[in-house]
Every structure is written in C-alpha cells, then in structure tokens.
Write a protein that holds these residues in place. Structure first.
Motif, short mmCIF file in Angstrom:
data_model
loop_
_atom_site.label_atom_id
_atom_site.label_comp_id
_atom_site.label_asym_id
_atom_site.label_seq_id
_atom_site.Cartn_x
_atom_site.Cartn_y
_atom_site.Cartn_z
N HIS A 94 2.99 -24.57 -12.25
CA HIS A 94 2.94 -24.60 -13.71
C HIS A 94 2.23 -25.87 -14.16
CE1 HIS A 94 6.47 -21.95 -13.00
NE2 HIS A 94 5.84 -21.24 -13.90
N LYS A 123 3.21 -23.04 -23.45
CA LYS A 123 3.25 -24.44 -23.03
C LYS A 123 2.75 -24.69 -21.62
CE LYS A 123 7.04 -25.51 -26.14
NZ LYS A 123 8.42 -25.96 -26.26
N PHE A 124 2.44 -23.64 -20.86
CA PHE A 124 1.99 -23.85 -19.49
C PHE A 124 1.07 -22.73 -19.02
CE2 PHE A 124 5.87 -21.40 -19.08
CZ PHE A 124 5.49 -20.40 -18.19
N LYS A 181 0.62 -27.94 -17.55
CA LYS A 181 0.79 -28.01 -18.99
C LYS A 181 -0.42 -27.38 -19.67
CE LYS A 181 3.86 -31.92 -18.87
NZ LYS A 181 4.09 -33.34 -19.21
N ASN A 182 -0.15 -26.62 -20.72
CA ASN A 182 -1.19 -25.89 -21.45
C ASN A 182 -1.31 -26.45 -22.85
OD1 ASN A 182 -3.03 -24.03 -22.42
ND2 ASN A 182 -1.51 -22.44 -22.72
N GLU A 183 -2.50 -26.85 -23.20
CA GLU A 183 -2.72 -27.35 -24.56
C GLU A 183 -3.74 -26.51 -25.32
OE1 GLU A 183 -3.58 -31.50 -24.30
OE2 GLU A 183 -1.67 -31.95 -23.31
N GLU A 207 -2.24 -31.03 -16.50
CA GLU A 207 -1.26 -31.86 -15.80
C GLU A 207 -0.17 -30.97 -15.21
OE1 GLU A 207 2.10 -35.21 -17.01
OE2 GLU A 207 0.49 -34.74 -18.42
N ASP A 223 3.31 -29.55 -14.18
CA ASP A 223 4.62 -29.63 -14.80
C ASP A 223 5.72 -29.24 -13.82
OD1 ASP A 223 6.29 -29.89 -17.25
OD2 ASP A 223 6.67 -27.77 -16.88
#
Length: 186
Positions: free
Chosen positions: A7, A44-45, A9-11, A69, A71
């Motif tokens: 997982h 979020k990921f 991080k998803n932005e 990044e 997670d």
C-alpha cells in the motif's frame, strides 16, 4: 515467491489509473524477479498485489517509491483466525477501503459459519469484492454483483455483531438504483 499487498499513499490517482499504475510498477521493477499482478486505487492508497521473495521486498518498495510513499506491506497467507478477530479485521479493512483484505478476512469467518449466517457473511464478502472491482476500474462488474449480495443479505437480522445489516442493505439498494458504487463504512 510469496504474495504481498503493498500500500502506497495516494494523493492524486483514481481507479481509472489502475492499469497505468500496474504498467508503471512493472516497468520500475522490470529488472527484478517479481510479479506485479495488478493495482487497485483507493482514496488514500494504491494497492499493488505482487508476488516476490521476502528478501526482494525492500528493494521492490524502493523501486516503486516514485509512485508514492509506502504505507503498509502485508504478507498474504491463508490463516485460521478466531471468528471475532476475523469480523473485527474485516470491518477495519472495509472501513479503510482495503476491500480485498476485507474479503479475505470475512472468508475466514465464512469458513466458520453455517446456515443463514454463512449466507449473510457471503453477502458482505460480495460487497467488498464489488468495491475491489471498482478500485480496478471495473465498476460495472461491481454493480452487477450487488443483486447477488442483496440476495445473500436477505432478511437477516438487523445486526451482525457490530455490523448494521439494515444500513448495508439500504446502501446496496441505493447503489443499485443509482447504478453507482458509493463507498461507505460498516
């Protein structure tokens, strides 16, 4: 090789980007003996379903770092867990949009159930799988699963442990009517 869920991080990514992300991950790791099976995109990921040797995990995560990044890394193994723990894990995974893991946690619960309870748990599993398909940009497949999920939920009691089954049924009916999967918590 072992199965892992990575997982990141998803932005900025959406489920529509899942194939592009899987291809990018494969390109980034092309010199490694790993298999990036697919990518799922949550709010979020980004979840990558991979096959790798344990010693290759850290280098793989480093190779994929341009995507985001890290997670969480989860080793996927079939395990027998206590029913209550499986339900708690399933709820946690569902509420954190980790739908594939939710499916697996509730499958462990399902294996310990009989009769009507088994049907109810299967309904919850089908909803989690529907959302996992949505994360793979296959919303139509997920929407198609809702009818069967609703059949499995049937007229079950309104509560199953701490899960409000009536509320889930209402969400499923609303999603069917709107022909759109809308994430919610259980």
């Amino acid at each position: 090789m072992e199965r892992y869920l990575l997982h990141f991080k998803n932005e900025k990514y959406l489920p529509q980007n899942c194939r592009e992300l899987a291809y990018r991950a494969r390109d980034l790791a092309n010199d490694m003996d790993v298999s990036v099976r697919l990518a799922r995109v949550a709010t979020k990921f980004i979840e990558f379903d991979v096959a790798a040797k344990k010693e290759d995990l850290d280098p793989l995560v480093e190779k994929l770092s341009p995507i985001g990044e890290i997670d969480n890394v989860r080793h996927v193994v079939e395990e027998h867990i206590d029913k209550e723990k499986g339900i708690a894990d399933g709820i946690f995974y569902f509420n954190n949009e980790r739908f594939w893991e939710c499916h697996e946690a509730f499958e462990g619960v399902w294996n310990q159930c009989y009769g009507r309870e088994k049907e109810l748990v299967q309904g919850i599993i089908l909803i989690a799988v529907a959302f996992a398909h949505e994360q793979e940009n296959e919303e139509n497949i997920g929407i198609g699963m809702l009818r069967r999920a609703l059949e499995k939920l049937g007229t079950s009691p309104s509560m199953y442990y701490s899960i409000d089954v009536d509320r889930i049924r209402k969400h499923v009916v609303n999603m069917q009517q709107g022909n759109k999967l809308i994430r919610f918590e259980i």
